[in-house]
Scaffold this motif. Structure first.
Motif, mmCIF file in Angstrom:
data_model
loop_
_atom_site.group_PDB
_atom_site.id
_atom_site.type_symbol
_atom_site.label_atom_id
_atom_site.label_comp_id
_atom_site.label_asym_id
_atom_site.label_seq_id
_atom_site.Cartn_x
_atom_site.Cartn_y
_atom_site.Cartn_z
ATOM 1 N N GLU A 47 0.853 -1.187 0.000
ATOM 2 C CA GLU A 47 0.000 0.000 0.000
ATOM 3 C C GLU A 47 0.892 1.241 0.000
ATOM 4 O O GLU A 47 1.982 1.239 0.581
ATOM 5 N N ALA A 90 -3.625 -2.825 -8.210
ATOM 6 C CA ALA A 90 -4.196 -1.476 -8.170
ATOM 7 C C ALA A 90 -5.717 -1.497 -8.093
ATOM 8 O O ALA A 90 -6.324 -0.586 -7.534
ATOM 9 N N GLN A 106 -5.625 -1.983 -2.366
ATOM 10 C CA GLN A 106 -4.977 -1.271 -3.468
ATOM 11 C C GLN A 106 -3.513 -1.034 -3.128
ATOM 12 O O GLN A 106 -3.180 -0.451 -2.099
#
Length: 277
Positions: free
Chosen positions: A205, A236, A241
């Protein structure tokens, strides 16, 4: 089939606690010495609760289809072997876990015997790797922690040479490493991995990657080319993410960091107080 029993249990290297997930009736958290170590959903092994496990799964999802011969150093509740058994039927697993009582507990309480083609070797990661055959694994997962700290002896050039020996020419190594401000340990680990493998990438991250907070980073390495574009897209766009570093960006990230070798003093990262409260 017996239901797991919530509670505290003594194991070889301390104490574990089994906690039922109030939001998922078949979800169970395994906490060891105060640190959340594993999460499994006994009814749905494809459900992954921890962010770093999701990132590992994103990498695995980009590998060629079909069953995998996998080695897992660090057992816990065997979240990833369960996931692979469900998503890649026919996969074979060797799980290496030094805590015999933890293994017994997971077998009895968390239905480990239901996972097909899984064998557990109660050994430490160094001893077990030495006993594995050359070119016998498609996937080698290194997710071993003492508390919240990765054992330094599993991050050395000598150990990674053993891992390289065990992997097939197209095999993939996945490493879960935790680090904090400045990421000094992660940088040294990556310098070591780059000395053993031609193709390497890093997932994390953004806040962790910038060294702003303590957290997990995933290293993927292989003697063969990695599916970088596919991994970048999946990381992503997934629930967790993450950014993907490779090539020149990764070289710049590692710049100045020395590889780790057996016998050298290494300061392993320790999480800040209160992180797991």
């Amino acid at each position: 089939m017996r239901e797991p029993a919530q509670g505290r249990y003594p194991v070889t290297y301390g104490e574990v606690e089994l906690l039922r997930d109030l939001d998922r009736p078949d979800g169970w958290m395994l906490v060891m010495n105060g640190v959340a170590q594993s999460y499994v959903d006994l009814a749905d092994p494809t459900y992954l609760d921890f962010d770093y496990v999701r990132l590992m799964a994103e990498v695995i999802g980009c590998l060629p289809e079909g069953p995998l011969d996998a080695v897992h150093v660090g057992g816990g509740a065997c979240t990833l072997p369960r996931y692979l058994a469900a998503t890649r039927p026919g996969s074979r697993h060797i799980v290496i876990e030094p805590d015999a009582e933890l293994v017994r507990l997971v077998r009895e309480q968390l239905r480990l015997k239901s996972v097909p083609r899984l064998k557990v070797r109660v050994l430490d990661g160094r001893a077990a790797a030495a006993g594995l055959d050359d070119a016998s694994a498609d996937l080698f997962v290194l997710d071993a922690f003492s508390g919240a700290v990765m054992p330094a002896e599993l991050a050395t050039a000598e150990y990674l040479a053993e891992v390289r020996r065990v992997l097939r020419p197209g095999g993939t190594l996945l490493i879960n490493v935790a680090d904090g401000k400045g990421l000094p340990f992660a940088r040294r680990l990556l310098a070591t991995v780059l000395g053993a493998f031609r193709h390497v990438l890093l997932l994390a991250e953004p806040g962790i990657l910038r060294g702003r907070r303590f957290g997990n980073l995933i290293v993927a390495a292989s003697p063969a080319e990695l599916p970088i574009e596919a991994v970048t897209r999946r990381a992503a766009g997934g629930l967790t993410q993450a950014r993907c570093l490779y090539g020149r960006e990764l070289t710049n990230f590692v710049a100045g960091a020395a590889p780790i070798r057996d016998g050298e003093p290494v300061i392993s990262p320790v999480p800040p107080p209160g992180l797991f409260d």
